[in-house]
Each structure stands twice: as structure tokens, then as C-alpha cells.
Design an enzyme around this catalytic site. Structure first.
Site, PDB file in Angstrom:
ATOM      1  N   ASP A 358      38.024 -28.829 -71.861  1.00 43.46           N
ATOM      2  CA  ASP A 358      37.015 -28.869 -71.838  1.00 43.46           C
ATOM      3  C   ASP A 358      36.706 -28.567 -73.435  1.00 43.46           C
ATOM      4  O   ASP A 358      37.889 -27.956 -74.090  1.00 43.46           O
ATOM      5  CB  ASP A 358      36.289 -27.812 -71.149  1.00 43.46           C
TER       6      ASP A 358
HETATM    7  C1  BGC Z   1      31.153 -29.553 -70.780  1.00 38.07           C
HETATM    8  C2  BGC Z   1      31.678 -30.590 -70.484  1.00 38.07           C
HETATM    9  C3  BGC Z   1      31.377 -31.806 -71.378  1.00 38.07           C
HETATM   10  C4  BGC Z   1      31.834 -31.376 -72.715  1.00 38.07           C
HETATM   11  C5  BGC Z   1      31.664 -32.384 -73.762  1.00 38.07           C
HETATM   12  C6  BGC Z   1      31.261 -29.123 -72.389  1.00 38.07           C
HETATM   13  O1  BGC Z   1      30.260 -28.149 -72.957  1.00 38.07           O
HETATM   14  O2  BGC Z   1      31.573 -28.416 -70.180  1.00 38.07           O
HETATM   15  O3  BGC Z   1      31.465 -31.050 -69.109  1.00 38.07           O
HETATM   16  O4  BGC Z   1      32.006 -32.986 -70.762  1.00 38.07           O
HETATM   17  O5  BGC Z   1      31.147 -30.313 -73.055  1.00 38.07           O
HETATM   18  O6  BGC Z   1      30.372 -32.746 -74.139  1.00 38.07           O
END
Ligand code: BGC
Length: 869
Positions: A358
Site C-alpha cells: 500500500d
Molecule cells: C490506499 C490504497 C490506495 C493507495 C493508492 C492508499 O492510501 O490505502 O487503497 O490504493 O493509497 O492511492
């Protein structure tokens, strides 16, 4: 005099600030106590950094964030200190004398599983594996390493980018959010959100949505769709991201994820099923100051039967990517946890694709590489040159880098992205307010899917005196802040409300929650007061090109019918025309990534409803809810004749609602969660907070095991307000002719013995029992019915009390014309009938009598049968 929500907020700003989470935990309504961060003395962040309260401060911060991230979402980098060195010092603000100051305290709580299994090219991956092997063997170490780290250099609107490697004809990757539609660009659709799809209980529709949505990502040059979400599952009722997933039930979630993934990948886009695993609360989701991320402490049986279950379906569907999560699991970071990545995912489930972090979830270099993470996002983080060094000094074997590259390239080949795939990021301008080429990704073939999807996720739970459908009303009165569109539908750069689905809500509070690592002193407003909501907020938000609000659609319908319309969307206590045939009150329950919700209900909306109902004998309530929203504050008012949970329908919201209100569509949604009478009846309401000696290492102990939602209500014999699986139709259905048939072809050995394919041992999917039943439409209106199958395992009556009373193990949704009958069939697999045996480390079939129940909800199961295994 009638007061608006904003006026009430201003009055409350002087009142003593009740910490949001106390509010949630005490079950007090949040509408009255929660105000915008700025008004209430500021969030944790603005209190710590006062200059953030000023406009200038915010602008400077935004610029700093932009410089840091240079592209993609990743604003999480804003303030947290580096954490890869954390834990070993004696600092911290824990006051308890025995405060834990070192991570060493937790070593061993999550078992070590090494080495990281290499991709084997099993099953359907064999061909892609071979191609990837050939490609990777021709790459230099530097080239392979390029595949492992995102780059901020590429200027487009993708959430993450892997650069092209021209020498070997690899065109690079664009990874973008999310599971409800492509975010942060123009000319795409706003699809119904996860919770809405869950409420539809419609596998075919989930598949169509996946195909339509996946097609848009493809046209825009997005190689990896950052979704679907199957974690959080929904353990914490107030968790800010539950709406991104389908349901609190692992079986329902897993089934819909399977359809979604198969369809998206069917059009050549890799799915990133997320967040692996135990990502059940937003509070303390990231390290902040000297406090580490919350640890989800999950026992092995609960892990398998609840949290891993839908991921297993995702791997079985062939998901090419899995995103490891922000939280710790049994006190080891999700992206550095060898037990969950090397063990559960890559060994037990035989996952063939690659694992991406993530955004900024990487907190260790060598450890994450060895634990099985394959790609870090959004930037080079702790890999890049350091990973080269780690290979050179032998800390990470080069074979691990080969495997990272192999898994990524195999996924690329597996989806056919080596041929005719649009240029990565082609339809993702980095700034939509500058001239750019239009790439219109919308496909008119899927307009009906958008509308059907929106219709089917509405759940009608109350309809007295046939209040609905409306019958040629002469005068309708409309109320509530949530009927109309927000005043802006306008992109405004990387960090605008539009970018994160916050146009109807409070952006100041959103940024405070989103950029501070989920520190527990911030939360969100319980409602989005500036208009209706099409999705929740954060990275899962949708970027609509056009929306039809409930009000827009009501006006169009009233105009055609010559119905008089009055409305007041401002007053908290509006005047009501006593001659109204019906009064419709529109409210919402908002939720966003980065903060958990402050409450399960809000006093402002409840009062508005009651105020209208006091004066209007036919008051219909429509709640757009991004999560569980309790209704006991108003639902028994004798003049509240109908209640619809409208969830998050996407761009066709108003059209869908009007077709239900006027009976052009027959409601067929069912609740994918339980609505309790009282908040305290849920096993876990709010997030766990850092306390006592764990102040620097917040702990979330999943002691309720698998007993969340209906499993808990059934075990404790608590009657909910509206049970899991419940929803009304304009028709009625009856059930009959149950048959339960054991398979003759299959072995009923206690343990599976098959080879490991994607998703686990092959014979876990053998069908052992087939159940069939008749469903008859006994009413006068054609419509669809969600027939549900629940299974009671022999051990459900055991003294240990570890097995639920009943669990969902099948659902079908036939459309049945009035007076007609449809036969539904459910296939029960070995996994469906097994428990996880912790000693044996295997699924285990139970011996004895299984109960089989079929009906229209988890508490309305007229057909009862059994089968002995
Ligand atoms: C989130 C993810 C997301 C990623 C990219 C993170 O803050 O937890 O679900 O895909 O950002 O934007």
C-alpha cells in the site's frame, strides 16, 4: 426558527470538544458534537501545527506534499517521521511505568516463514510464467530492480508508475485507484460502490460491472486497477472504509470479488485485491510520531474462516496482484510479515502474482524483500539503490529479485498486456485544468449496467400501508441536505475535494484525517452536509463525469407528471405543506478513508426526519449510507411510512431511486450487514486506541473470533432491527420443495489432499452437496428475489462455541414474474462445509449432521433440511 446543520455546527464550536471516539463509543449522536476540525479547535494535526489553520499554511503544506510525492496519491507522506528505525529507542509518551518501548517485545508473535516461495507457474499461469522467465532472464539486475519500485518521474495522474524498459520492449505500468471506478480523471463513470454491489447480491451484475469498469481502466491506459477491496471485512462497525468492500460476510464478499476479478481481468486489466490483511480500522492505520501502526491480532482459525476467506476467492479467481496493508498483523507490519505473505498467500493459497505495498506501507528494506513483498509504491522508498546494495552484500539473494520480476512480468503477460494495450497513463492527465487530449473511456453498452447496478443496491426495509410505490402524487415535499448535487463537480488539482470524493463533505476534516496517519484524535463528520453522495471519500472515491442527483430525477419526473414540488434543503426544522401526498426526507451517513466514522447515527438527521414526520402523515426516508446507520431514533414514528437504505449508487443514483419510488423498478436489494436496535449490541463498534503500556504499539485484539455481525447476533440471540440479508420487495415470495443431494462422485475424506492451485488445495472446490429449492412470486408485481442458503455445521452446538449457529454458504437471485416459480440450486464445496483445523493446519470436514436452511434472509428461513457427512 428552523436552523440548518451549518448553523448548528457554528453554535457547537464553542462547546466543550468531546473527543470523537468517545462520542462514538458512548453512542452519543455525532451531529451535535462533531464539528469541522477548524471550528472545534482543530484536529490533532492543526493543534500540533497551528500554521495549518491558516489558508497560507494549508497552501504551503499542500505544496510540500506535492513535492514529496511528485505524483500518485501518497499524501500520507506528509508528516510522519521515518519509521524504519523506529521502536528501539526508549522515548515515547507512554506514561505507564511498564510502557513497551521496543518492538523486540513482540518478536515471535507472528511466526517466521522463509524463504519466500518462488513462482511455480501452476495452473492457468503456466504460459505466462514461461514468457516471463524468458524475458526476465534477458534482463540485467538494474532492469529487474526497476520493476520493483515506483517512480515519481512520470508526470501523469496515475496513483503509481513502473517505468518502461525499452530495451526489452516492456512498456511500463500505470497503477490507479480504485475498486468503484477510475478516480482522478475525466470521462469515466462513477460505478456503484462495493457496499452497493454487496446489497445487490447479484453475481451476474457484479460481473457486468467488472467488465464495464475494467474496460474504462483499459482505455485510459491503466494496467493495474487498485481494487477490489475485500479487507476491511467490516469487523469495526465505524471503520471508515467498510463501504469499499461488499459485505461483512466473507462468503458474500468472496463470491462478488470472484466475479469482479474475473471480469476485470477478462478485459486485460490486473486487479490489485486489497488490503492484505486485517486492515479493519483507519485509526492508527499508519505510524505517526513514535506510535506504530495498529496491530490486528488474529488467531489462526479466525484468520482462515473470516479474514482470509475472500482473499482465497480472489486468488482462486486469478488476481494478478495483492496489496499488502498498512496495519501490523500479530505485531509484524503487513508488508514485512513473512507468515501472511510467504506463508498464507504464496504457500497455502498458491498465489502466482506479485505483492505491491500500500502507498508508503513499507517500513523496512531487507525484511520486506525477504517476507515476500514484490513491489514498493509509490516511490523508491526503502528499496531502489538500497536493494541493489542488499543484493551486493548478500542480505537479499538475487533469486528473490528474479522472483519479484518474474511475478510482475507474468501478471503482465497473463492479462495480455504485451499486446495492444493502450500506452500506460494515456488517459490520465496530471492536471485536468490544463489542455489535454480527451480519452473518453465510457462505453454506452454499460449504461444499463450502471443503472441496474444503482437500482439493485437500494434496500427497502420499511413500507407500511403501501406507501411505496408512489401513486400519481399531486404534491410532493422534499427535505434534507442530501437530495441535491454538491455545488461543485470540478477537478482542482491533486488535492481537491473532487479528487477524493469529498465535494459534499468537509475537506478540512478529510485532509486532517487522511494525512496524519489516522491518529485517533480526528474523525469525520457523520454526514456530508453539502449534498448527496455517490461514493465515500478517499482513494476509493469515484470521479464522475456526470451525475443525476435524487433531486434532478425527482424534478424531471414531477415535470412529466405535472406534480407540484416543494423543497427545503437547508432548514433543520422546515415548514411542511400539510397537503403533501408524501414528504421525502434525504439524509446520508458519510465515511472516508483516513478516519473512522464518529457515530452510527446522527441527531441532526434524526431530528429533521422527526420534525417532518410530525407534520406529514406519509414521510418517506431515503438514507445514502456509506456503512451501517442505525435508525431507531426515528423509524418507529407512526408517520414514517417507508425507509430506504440507498447506499452509494454511483452516477445513476437519482434515476435509480426515482424508478424505485415510482414502481418502475421493484426493489430487490438485501442488507449485506445487520442493523441493530442499539449500537452496544454489536461486538465491536469503534476502533481500538493506543492505551496503557501499549501506547506506542496500539493493539487490536480480535477476541470475538469469527463472531462479527449476524454470527454474533445469532450466537447471543439478539433480535436486530433489520437482520443480515433482509430487504422488502413490492411483491412477496414463498419457498418450497427443498432437496439436499450428496454427491456420489466425490470422496468425503476428512482432509483435502489435492495439489495446490491458485486459491489452495484443488479439492477444496469439489462440490460435495447440492441443494435446490423453489421460489414462487406470490405477489402481483414481477421482481427478483435473493434466495439465501445458510449452513449449520455439526460443531456449531459444541461447548467450545467456536462455530457460528449458521453461516451463509449460497445465494441466487432469480427474476420471477408474478405467480411464477423459479428453481434455484446451490452447490456446497468442501471448503463451504469445513472448519479450519489449527493443529493439522488444514481445512477439515466435520462428521455428523449438517443443517441446511433456505429463505429470504438470515432470520427468515422457512426451508430446513439436513445432510449427514
Ligand atoms: C490506499 C490504497 C490506495 C493507495 C493508492 C492508499 O492510501 O490505502 O487503497 O490504493 O493509497 O492511492
Amino acid at each position: 426558527m428552523a436552523r440548518s446543520f451549518k448553523e448548528e455546527q457554528e453554535d457547537e464550536s464553542a462547546a466543550a470538544a468531546v473527543p470523537l471516539h468517545e462520542t462514538a463509543r458512548n453512542g452519543k449522536t455525532a451531529g451535535a458534537t462533531t464539528t469541522a476540525a477548524g471550528q472545534q479547535g482543530g484536529s490533532w494535526l492543526t493543534r500540533k501545527v497551528p500554521f495549518l489553520r491558516s489558508r497560507r499554511g494549508k497552501v504551503i503544506t499542500v505544496i510540500v506534499i506535492l513535492l514529496i510525492i511528485g505524483g500518485g496519491l501518497a499524501g500520507l507522506a506528509a508528516l510522519p517521521k521515518n519509521h524504519h528505525d523506529g521502536g528501539a529507542d526508549g522515548g515515547g509518551d507512554g506514561t505507564a511505568a511498564d510502557a513497551i518501548t521496543s518492538d523486540e517485545h513482540f518478536y515471535g508473535e507472528s511466526p517466521a516463514v522463509y524463504p519466500s516461495p518462488s513462482m511455480a507457474g501452476t495452473g492457468t499461469w503456466a504460459e505466462a510464467f514461461k514468457k516471463a522467465q524468458t524475458l526476465v532472464s534477458s534482463m540485467t539486475l538494474a532492469e529487474k530492480l526497476k520493476l520493483t519500485s515506483g517512480t515519481a518521474v512520470s508526470r501523469n495522474g496515475c496513483s503509481g508508475v513502473i517505468p518502461a524498459i525499452g530495451r526489452v520492449n516492456f512498456t511500463g505500468l500505470c497503477l490507479s485507484d480504485a475498486g468503484n471506478g477510475l478516480r482522478n480523471t475525466d470521462f469515466v463513470s462513477s460505478w456503484p460502490s462495493g457496499i452497493h454491489v454487496g446489497a445487490s447480491w447479484n453475481k451476474a451484475l457484479a460481473r457486468e460491472r467488472g467488465e464495464g469498469m475494467g474496460g474504462e481502466f483499459r482505455t485510459k491506459g491503466v494496467n493495474v486497477l487498485l481494487g477490489p477491496v475485500v479487507g476491511p471485512v467490516g469487523r469495526v462497525v465505524l471503520s471508515g472504509r467498510n463501504w469499499e468492500g461488499f459485505s461483512v460476510d466473507p462468503y458474500l464478499t468472496g463470491s462478488l470479488a470472484f466475479e469482479t476479478i474475473t471480469a476485470i481481468q477478462g478485459v486485460g486489466v490486473i486487479t490489485s485485491t486489497k488490503h492484505f490483511i486485517g486492515n479493519e480500522q483507519e485509526t492508527n492505520r499508519n505510524p505517526f510520531g513514535d506510535v506504530e501502526s495498529v496491530s490486528s491480532n488474529i488467531d489462526d482459525r479466525t484468520m482462515h474462516e473470516l479474514y482470509l476467506w475472500p482473499f482465497q476467492d480472489a486468488v482462486h479467481a486469478g488476481t494478478g496482484n495483492i496489496m499488502c496493508s498498512y496495519n501490523r498483523v500479530n505485531n509484524s507490519y503487513g508488508c514485512a510479515n513473512s507468515k501472511i505473505l510467504n506463508g498464507l498467500l504464496k504457500s497455502e493459497l498458491g498465489f502466482q502474482g506479485f505483492v505491491v505495498s500500500d502507498w508508503l506501507a513499507q517500513h523496512a528494506g531487507v525484511a520486506t524483500a525477504l517476507a515476500g513483498m514484490d513491489m514498493t509504491m509509490p516511490g523508491i522508498g526503502l528499496w531502489g539503490p538500497k536493494l541493489t546494495e542488499a543484493v551486493a552484500n548478500g542480505s537479499v539473494p538475487e533469486s528473490r529479485i528474479d522472483d519479484m520480476a518474474l511475478r510482475t512480468m507474468a501478471a503482465w503477460y497473463q492479462m495480455g498486456q504485451n499486446k495492444d494495450f493502450p500506452k500506460p497513463g494515456i488517459g490520465m492527465p496530471d492536471d485536468m485544468n490544463k489542455p489535454h487530449t480527451i480519452v473518453d473511456a465510457r462505453n454506452s453498452t454499460f449504461r444499463s449496467t450502471l443503472l441496474d447496478g444503482a437500482v439493485e443496491g437500494h434496500v427497502l426495509v420499511k413500507n407500511t400501508n403501501n406507501a411505496l410505490p408512489l401513486k400519481e402524487p399531486k404534491l410532493l415535499s422534499l427535505f434534507g441536505y442530501s437530495a441535491k448535487n454538491p455545488d461543485q463537480n470540478q477537478p482542482g488539482g491533486l488535492l481537491s475535494p473532487w479528487t477524493f470524493g469529498v465535494s459534499s463533505s468537509n475537506f478540512t476534516e478529510f485532509t486532517a484525517g487522511f494525512f496524519n496517519g489516522g491518529t485517533y484524535s480526528t474523525g469525520t463528520d457523520p454526514l456530508a452536509v453539502n449534498g448527496t453522495i455517490y461514493s465515500g471519500g478517499g482513494s476509493g472515491a469515484t470521479s464522475q463525469s456526470l451525475t443525476v442527483s435524487p433531486f434532478d430525477a425527482m424534478v424531471a419526473q414531477a415535470y412529466d407528471d405535472g406534480t407540484a414540488l416543494f423543497w427545503d434543503f437547508v432548514a433543520g426544522e422546515p415548514n411542511v405543506n400539510p397537503m403533501s401526498d408524501a414528504c421525502i426526507v434525504f439524509g446520508n451517513a458519510y465515511a472516508t478513508e483516513g478516519a473512522d466514522r464518529p457515530g452510527t447515527q446522527d441527531a441532526y438527521t434524526d431530528n429533521l426526519i422527526k420534525h417532518v414526520a410530525d407534520q406529514c402523515a406519509n414521510t418517506i426516508v431515503v438514507l445514502h449510507n456509506a456503512g451501517i446507520r442505525l435508525v431507531d431514533g426515528f423509524v418507529d414514528h407512526p408517520n414514517v411510512t417507508a425507509l430506504i437504505f440507498a447506499h452509494l449508487p454511483g452516477e445513476a443514483s437519482g434515476k435509480a431511486l426515482v424508478s424505485i419510488l415510482y414502481g418502475k423498478a421493484n426493489p430487490s436489494g438485501k442488507l449485506p450487514y445487520t442493523i441493530a436496535k442499539k449500537e452496544s449490541e454489536y461486538p465491536v463498534v469503534g476502533p481500538d486506541l493506543p492505551t496503557g503500556k501499549y501506547k506506542r504499539f496500539p493493539q487490536s485484539n480480535f477476541t470475538e473470533g469469527v463472531f462479527i455481525d449476524y454470527r454474533h447476533f445469532d450466537a447471543r440471540n439478539i433480535t436486530p432491527r433489520y437482520e443480515f440479508g433482509f430487504g422488502l420487495s413490492y411483491s412477496t415470495f414463498s419457498y418450497g420443495n427443498l432437496t439436499v443431494q450428496k454427491s456420489e462422485m466425490t470422496e468425503f475424506a476428512q482432509f483435502p489432499s489435492g495439489e495446490i492451485v491458485e486459491g489452495g488445495q484443488k479439492d477444496l472446490w469439489d462440490v460435495l452437496v447440492t441443494v435446490s429449492a423453489d421460489v414462487t412470486n406470490t405477489g402481483e408485481v414481477d421482481g427478483a428475489e435473493v434466495a439465501q442458503l445458510y449452513v449449520q455445521l455439526p460443531s456449531s452446538s459444541s461447548a467450545e462455541g467456536l462455530t457460528p449457529v449458521r453461516q451463509l454458504r449460497g445465494f441466487e437471485k432469480p427474476f420471477i414474474n408474478a405467480t411464477q416459480t423459479a428453481r434455484v440450486e446451490f452447490q456446497l464445496t468442501r471448503r463451504d462445509l469445513s472448519i479450519w483445523d489449527v493443529e493439522r493446519q488444514s481445512w477439515s470436514l466435520e462428521r455428523g449432521e449438517y443443517g441446511v436452511f433456505v429463505g429470504g434472509s438470515s432470520r427468515d428461513l422457512p426451508l430446513v433440511g439436513k445432510v449427514t457427512v
